[in-house]
Scaffold this motif. Structure first.
Motif, short mmCIF file in Angstrom:
data_model
loop_
_atom_site.label_atom_id
_atom_site.label_comp_id
_atom_site.label_asym_id
_atom_site.label_seq_id
_atom_site.Cartn_x
_atom_site.Cartn_y
_atom_site.Cartn_z
N LYS A 113 -1.97 0.31 -12.10
CA LYS A 113 -2.21 0.92 -10.81
C LYS A 113 -1.44 0.30 -9.65
O LYS A 113 -1.50 0.80 -8.52
N HIS A 114 -0.74 -0.81 -9.87
CA HIS A 114 -0.05 -1.47 -8.77
C HIS A 114 1.41 -1.04 -8.67
O HIS A 114 1.82 -0.47 -7.67
N GLY A 115 2.16 -1.29 -9.71
CA GLY A 115 3.59 -0.98 -9.68
C GLY A 115 3.90 0.41 -10.19
O GLY A 115 4.96 0.97 -9.90
N PHE A 116 2.99 0.99 -10.97
CA PHE A 116 3.19 2.31 -11.55
C PHE A 116 1.82 2.80 -12.01
O PHE A 116 0.84 2.06 -12.02
N SER A 117 1.78 4.06 -12.36
CA SER A 117 0.51 4.68 -12.75
C SER A 117 0.48 4.91 -14.26
O SER A 117 1.48 5.29 -14.87
N GLY A 118 -0.69 4.68 -14.84
CA GLY A 118 -0.86 4.90 -16.26
C GLY A 118 -2.03 4.11 -16.79
O GLY A 118 -2.75 3.44 -16.03
N PHE A 119 -2.26 4.18 -18.07
CA PHE A 119 -3.35 3.43 -18.69
C PHE A 119 -3.11 3.33 -20.18
O PHE A 119 -2.27 4.04 -20.76
N ALA A 120 -3.82 2.43 -20.80
CA ALA A 120 -3.84 2.32 -22.26
C ALA A 120 -5.25 2.67 -22.71
O ALA A 120 -6.24 2.25 -22.10
N ALA A 121 -5.37 3.46 -23.77
CA ALA A 121 -6.68 3.89 -24.24
C ALA A 121 -6.64 4.09 -25.75
O ALA A 121 -5.59 4.32 -26.35
#
Length: 783
Positions: free
Chosen positions: A91-99
């Motif tokens: 959420k800081h340098g880019f958007s995304g997640f691991a799930a």
């Protein structure tokens, strides 16, 4: 269960942790990482099985809370329950997640608006006293030491180097805070506590430490503390404080120091016994961007056999967003040379580092009867006498009845007769053999042999570690000499001497065989690697060793000697930190340009740098050349590659404008991909080197823009062109005249040839110079 990562729209073989000493711990890591690299890139069988994916959603231009809601909504759209599915948010340098998702769920998310890519979380692999002193004297221009630019009145700077690796051993003397000023106020990072690590382990030198948990629970070593040694070695090479009387059990003795001892250190532990997961690497990039680092160093990467697309590559993704925010990112090129097309971490925004040798060797010589000495290379602490009093036998003449002559000659397991080997030094032929020196040592020791002389040319300039056992490696030529002695003597005898350190070794640098080579498989229109730096037999700080790694009668060493592009990378990131300290307003591409255009291509014999095999090195071996430590601080001219160049690159390699706009947070409203986007247009990116596809073309032109950063506002640069036979290089204009109002000037390079076709890739260079500076750009014309 393997790890996988999910990425969202926005903006890496046989690579190995090269253990050139044979350290048992590192051999274990190497074996483990090869296994992981081979198995982790494919999801488990069955569409309903769960594994970790990375969802990459491009630039982060919303508040953190808003991004978390976006991620939750995506998960809710495909999952009935997602309370345990989410592994990590970016959420800081880019958007995304691991799930943790099934293949069907991952495919469903990949179709959602705003998602750039969804991919399985890959497991990537880990890819000095004398080295910095050696580099200091490797130069081609005499530069006067200007106190305002070449020295620092303070013993510390505000430059922060972040390292993504196996963690840190904070007690090492290399990380002492003595003489360091207060921690920079802009630092937003933290020192994460664990059972064996607390805030007091950080100081004014080591200002931050984080770790990233294994989403599959295979690694429960949740701490920033380094249990492998690799991260500690890398960190001390880059920014370690000066430590006197450093050595590896008396070898390579001297004062150990990093390239930028005045810089601060932030550590991100993303690797463990089970490898380096892509989701952890992205998490570290995300945190490092928010923490406020200036330079990032990654001595790890993918294997040539596992080459994801840019949008599926955690290092390329994280590096893009870091560079977009002004952070230099240096990465190792990989350890899979000398084959071509093996270089990894080859995105144009990454500073890609190959390995080279320094002018130090570790010799363990063989003394034959009659006192003839044969040069051997190894690190051992042989207890044998210095006189040639031990029986010497050839493996072939010690065969069992069941084994073949070839097996015995090469000393394969179960091929030697113990009665013929016991109490003797054994000569084994390792040429074109699948067994390593360490494996042959085990065979000889088991049968009662007291020493090994191994004939092999595969180690090149590397001195491997064999502990207390008298073992050394010799060349094929010297092997023939020893064999002739055995055949002509009734009672052949020899001894193996313990290792000694040889300084001022020539020629150096060399490019070792293991260093990965270009051209890039991502785009042959970008020349990779970018630069070479010391990566062979590098002494640097180490963790407290276990007793089985310690020679008899010795205390554990606080230092270790290891090799790989992993060791080369921190030399460059340390230099980048120094360049940044001297030029605080420079961005990543200016620093990269300064390092590349000031590189040298000659060794300490004043001849062209060669490879281990003796051939003249090319830009596919070492990029722009061997790094220098003084001229890069005052490069004269710089090539600034801006975000628009990188966005155009994404267009040229096939990404559509919608995806490009999601990836970057700085896309101008009027930006669009060129209608005729093609890979050949990559050559026009304002890069410090030039690569041109010449297939089917008689003439090709590219353009470049340089910025005058020298001390003189008004100056004229003239070119010197080194062109391959049959190729004409024309520069327009043929002089660059800078004034107070003209700091940036452009020029065109026209390549033309009468050759009907190129039988091989051709290399040359363009050097702009005035009375003070030489600014060199290598070029390659590809067939």
């Amino acid at each position: 269960m393997p790890l996988y990562t999910i990425t969202c729209k926005s903006a890496s073989t046989k690579s190995q942790l090269t253990n050139m000493q044979g350290n048992k711990l590192l051999l274990h890591i190497f074996t483990l990482f090869v296994f992981l690299g081979a198995t982790s890139s494919s999801p488990e069988n069955g569409s309903n099985s769960k594994q970790v994916y990375i969802v990459y959603m491009g630039a982060a231009d919303s508040s953190n809370a808003s991004l978390r809601n976006d991620h939750a909504q995506l998960l809710n759209a495909v999952l009935r329950r997602n309370d345990k599915a989410l592994v990590r948010n970016y959420k800081h340098g880019f958007s995304g997640f691991a799930a943790r998702l099934s293949k069907e769920e991952a495919n469903s998310i990949a179709q959602k608006p705003g998602v750039v890519s969804v991919f399985p979380d890959p497991i990537l692999k880990l890819h000095t006293t004398r080295s910095w002193d050696f580099l200091k004297y490797q130069t081609h221009v005499k530069i006067d030491a200007n106190p305002k630019t070449l020295s620092n009145s303070s013993s510390s700077s505000d430059v922060i180097l972040g390292i993504l690796d196996t963690g840190i051993w904070p007690e090492a003397a290399s990380f002492s805070e003595e003489g360091m000023g207060p921690v920079p106020s802009r630092w937003k990072g933290t020192c994460v506590k664990s059972s064996d690590f607390n805030a007091s382990n950080c100081n004014r030198k080591l200002i931050g430490a984080r770790f990233y948990t294994d989403p599959n629970g295979e690694d429960d070593d949740n701490t920033p503390r380094d249990s492998l040694g690799h991260g500690t070695h890398v960190a001390s090479t880059a920014v370690g404080a000066a430590v006197t009387n450093a050595s590896y059990y008396g070898l390579a003795a001297g004062s150990a120091k990093g390239g930028s001892p005045e810089s601060r250190l932030a550590v991100y532990r993303v690797c463990s016994n089970f490898g380096c997961s892509g989701s952890a690497i992205l998490g570290a990039f995300d945190d490092a961007i928010a923490d406020g680092v200036d330079v990032l160093s990654l001595s790890l990467g993918a294997s040539p056999g596992f080459r994801p697309d840019l949008t599926n590559d955690p290092i390329a993704i994280g590096a893009f967003h870091a560079v977009e925010r002004g952070i230099v990112v240096a990465c190792s090129a990989g350890n899979d040379g000398p084959s071509s097309n093996t270089v990894v971490n080859d995105a144009p925004w990454i500073l890609t580092v190959a390995a080279s040798t320094i002018d130090r060797d570790f010799q363990s010589n063989v003394v034959l009867g009659g006192n003839k000495t044969i040069k051997g290379r190894a690190i051992n602490f042989s207890p044998l006498s210095n006189s040639a009093q031990y029986p010497l036998v050839y493996g072939e003449s010690s065969k069992t009845n069941e084994s073949s002559l070839t097996e015995a000659r090469q000393c394969h397991p179960d091929s030697l007769d113990a009665s013929k080997v016991k109490g003797k030094i054994v000569l084994c032929d390792g040429r074109n053999d699948e067994y390593s020196t360490i494996e042959i040592i085990d065979t000889v020791k088991t049968l009662g042999g007291i020493g090994l002389v191994h004939i092999t040319d595969s180690n090149g300039a590397i001195a491997s570690y064999y502990g207390d056992f008298p073992a050394t490696v010799i060349s094929s030529k010297d092997g023939a000499t020893i064999l002739q002695y055995i055949n002509s003597s009734n009672n052949p005898a020899a001894t193996i001497l313990p290792t000694t350190t040889v300084l001022d070794y020539k020629p150096a640098p060399l490019v070792p065989d293991f260093s990965s080579r270009g051209p890039s498989t991502l785009s042959s229109n970008i020349l990779k690697p970018d630069i070479a730096a010391p990566g062979v037999n590098i002494l640097a700080a180490w963790i407290e060793s276990s007793s089985d790694e310690v020679p008899k009668g010795r205390k554990p060493s606080q230092y270790n000697i290891i090799s790989g592009t992993s060791m080369a990378c921190p030399h460059v990131s340390g230099l980048a930190s120094t360049v940044k300290a001297r030029n605080p307003t420079w961005g990543p591409s200016a620093i990269k340009s300064a390092i590349m255009t000031s590189a040298i291509q000659s060794d300490n014999t004043k001849t062209a740098i060669t490879t281990d095999s003796g051939s003249v090195a090319t830009p596919y071996d070492y990029g722009a050349g061997e790094m220098t430590t003084s001229e890069s601080l005052q490069p004269g001219l710089i090539y600034e590659t801006d975000t628009i160049d990188y966005l155009n690159f994404l267009c040229y390699i096939g990404l559509d404008i919608a995806t490009v706009k999601v990836i970057s947070r700085t896309v101008p409203d009027n930006f669009s991909c060129p209608k005729d986007s093609s890979s050949d247009l990559v050559s026009n990116i304002n890069y410090p080197s030039i690569a041109v596809n010449f297939t089917g073309k008689g003439t090709v032109s590219v353009s470049r823009t340089v910025t005058n950063v020298g001390e003189e506002d008004e100056t004229v640069y003239s070119p010197v062109v080194e062109a391959p036979s049959g190729v004409k290089v024309t520069l327009t204009p043929d002089k660059l005249q800078f004034t107070k109002t003209s700091k940036k000037l452009s020029y065109k390079v026209i390549f033309s040839t009468t050759l009907t076709s190129l039988k091989e890739d051709l290399f040359g260079s363009i050097t702009w110079s005035n009375a003070r500076y030489m600014v060199r750009s290598p070029f390659v014309l590809t067939k």
